[in-house]
Design an enzyme around this catalytic site. Sequence first.
Site, PDB file in Angstrom:
ATOM      1  N   ASP A  19       5.136   9.068   9.726  1.00 30.02           N
ATOM      2  CA  ASP A  19       5.834   7.926   9.502  1.00 30.02           C
ATOM      3  C   ASP A  19       7.004   7.943  10.833  1.00 30.02           C
ATOM      4  O   ASP A  19       8.067   8.630  10.601  1.00 30.02           O
ATOM      5  CB  ASP A  19       6.664   7.932   8.239  1.00 30.02           C
ATOM      6  CG  ASP A  19       5.874   7.983   6.974  1.00 30.02           C
ATOM      7  OD1 ASP A  19       5.555   7.005   6.800  1.00 30.02           O
ATOM      8  OD2 ASP A  19       5.682   9.087   6.342  1.00 30.02           O
TER       9      ASP A  19
ATOM     10  N   ARG B 280      10.041  10.885  12.007  1.00 28.80           N
ATOM     11  CA  ARG B 280       9.619  12.385  11.679  1.00 28.80           C
ATOM     12  C   ARG B 280       9.371  13.130  13.323  1.00 28.80           C
ATOM     13  O   ARG B 280       9.293  14.259  13.314  1.00 28.80           O
ATOM     14  CB  ARG B 280       8.085  12.286  11.296  1.00 28.80           C
ATOM     15  CG  ARG B 280       7.956  11.358   9.980  1.00 28.80           C
ATOM     16  CD  ARG B 280       8.808  11.658   8.887  1.00 28.80           C
ATOM     17  NE  ARG B 280       8.357  11.300   7.869  1.00 28.80           N
ATOM     18  CZ  ARG B 280       9.292  10.850   6.616  1.00 28.80           C
ATOM     19  NH1 ARG B 280      10.440  11.593   6.722  1.00 28.80           N
ATOM     20  NH2 ARG B 280       8.967  10.236   5.624  1.00 28.80           N
TER      21      ARG B 280
ATOM     22  N   HIS C 252      10.046   6.040  -4.996  1.00 30.62           N
ATOM     23  CA  HIS C 252       9.931   7.596  -4.718  1.00 30.62           C
ATOM     24  C   HIS C 252      10.196   8.202  -6.433  1.00 30.62           C
ATOM     25  O   HIS C 252       9.543   9.202  -6.618  1.00 30.62           O
ATOM     26  CB  HIS C 252      10.862   8.090  -3.946  1.00 30.62           C
ATOM     27  CG  HIS C 252      10.396   7.709  -2.485  1.00 30.62           C
ATOM     28  ND1 HIS C 252      10.842   6.845  -1.729  1.00 30.62           N
ATOM     29  CD2 HIS C 252       9.642   8.536  -1.639  1.00 30.62           C
ATOM     30  CE1 HIS C 252      10.422   6.669  -0.654  1.00 30.62           C
ATOM     31  NE2 HIS C 252       9.722   7.636  -0.541  1.00 30.62           N
TER      32      HIS C 252
ATOM     33  N   ASP D   3       0.643   4.446  -0.332  1.00 30.23           N
ATOM     34  CA  ASP D   3       1.555   5.274  -0.101  1.00 30.23           C
ATOM     35  C   ASP D   3       1.614   6.710  -0.812  1.00 30.23           C
ATOM     36  O   ASP D   3       0.485   6.970  -1.295  1.00 30.23           O
ATOM     37  CB  ASP D   3       2.870   4.415  -0.646  1.00 30.23           C
ATOM     38  CG  ASP D   3       4.188   4.693  -0.118  1.00 30.23           C
ATOM     39  OD1 ASP D   3       4.266   5.972   0.822  1.00 30.23           O
ATOM     40  OD2 ASP D   3       5.136   3.999  -0.152  1.00 30.23           O
TER      41      ASP D   3
END
Length: 606
Positions: free
Chosen positions: A141, A149, A253, A326
């Site tokens: 990502d 990252r 999330h 995802d």
Amino acid sequence: MSDRLRTSRRTLLAATAGSAAAVAVGSASARAAEDGTVDRTALRALIDRMSLEEKVGQLFVMRVYGHSATEPDQADVDKNLEEAGVRNAAELIAKYRVGGIIYFGWAHNTRDPHQIADLSNGIQRAARQLPSRTPALIATDQEHGIVARVGLPATLVPGAMALGAGGSRADTRRAALIAGRELAAMGIRQNYAPVADVNVNPANPVIGVRSFGSDPQAVARLVAAQVEGYQEGGVAATSKHFPGHGDTKDDSHYSLPTIHHTREQWNTLDAPPFEAAIAAGIDSIMTAHIVVPALDPAEDPATLSAPILTGILREQLGYDGVVVTDSLGMQGVRTKYGDDRVPVLALKAGVDQLLNPPKPEVAWNAVLQAVRDGELSEERLDASILRILELKARRGLFRNPYVTHDGVDRNVGTRTHRATAELIADRTTTLLVNEGGLLPLSPREQRDVLVVGADPASPSGTTGPPTAVLAGALTELGFTATRLSTGTAPSAAKIDEAVAAAEGKDAVVVGTYNVTASSAQRTLVQRLIATGVPVVAVAVRNPYDVAQLPEVRGYLAAYSWTDTELRAAARVIAGRTSPAGRLPVPVQRADDPGTVLYPVGHGLSY
């Protein structure tokens, strides 16, 4: 090239030459790089040679801890054993035959560019040990802005909303081209960017500045530009999060958000950026763990919804590239079904790649058993694998999956890339408020500056906390800048300390981060203003902060706290550059959300 890399490359190329099928696919990959076509016959022959276990493995993109494919630190070995029953990346590939690996900073995969290149090569060597010798697709990502990252010394270009404020398709494409070239040089060939969500909800806790803005057509234009840039740079772009995560107040999330758009609203607000990405030839599209009742009355997460992924994405929009979930570890997709059912249902819905399952063995065995039981056909797996292999061929992985330190040095964090990133950032910083011409500050008249404020966790590899970066940048520009970190929730004692430190200063620069009506950051800013010292605020994430702090005479939106964007903000504060950014989202009044305080396009200049 190091002797170790040169020897490993010779050995593996020789092994590859022994397989006629692999050579044929390598030739197909070369043609793909030259003219954009792929020899599907060669790829189908490769699929026919795969065992069922290899086919199942090709569908997964898994995480692994460690900086090395074979010799990670002991703490990372322990984590790998705990989560996946393996010690390292090589064992993960051997056990699960995985087709892809995702890199994370917190998994210690991204220490520095040379290490990343070595890890990528180690993963490819392990993948070549599988019977089919199919190369791995390594992903991360790297959205830039608040999600990066891979950090310094790689180039950190402005994030999506900053680029939206700049409004330049050319700059947006150029930023992605730089990022793509650098990622490819480190062996990363799939990037989970750009974000195609249209952020129409200021309270959105998960998207916000990761979006280019609130205008669907403007977002579509910049999404297409980044698709072109990333893929010209050598990596597969991934637009996310289909069918659109921009109007949620919950974070997928941790929960399962619901979007209440009608089908007509979805067509107008959410669909255009994905349509633009498809028209630009995007390699992959990521699903969202959200419920959209108007698109699927069953109210399953989009990741598990055949009406959304097959009916709309495949059939209505005509997309035939790779669909990746995802992360399957997110609560949004785990709310209704267990970890054994989620990957099977995702494949039945139309997914190709299963990303980051929380329990790799459970997920892998569940898919394997679903085929053996007849719930999933082997032909269904073959269709997804063909798309994945076509992507790998387009990215040249069959031809040569390896990278070199020389290639890293020629491409990653170069002086030209860094200078371009700085120029782009200069065109994104947005001046929202400048009462009485407070800005720019003069290092002659307002030399002694205090920098205080929030220091959110920095993206990997930045040079330090935001207040330190901002203070350092101002010092380089001729100010005497001192720094005091007050945090995102300053205590009364910390506020008192900041007020005392402001005494005798010529100006105070305060970084704000997601300010709310009850935030202690409001108290901090109000107390600083009461000292009579001029206060300049810099929103280091959401530009919506300005609505909560109407007393501030000078307010900038930087859209992120990376070095690149904070240094650009410092140049604006010092008058070295004129602010050129324009709001890509509206800012509503805090006391009357129905009234727009600053509209899309607002921005002041010197």
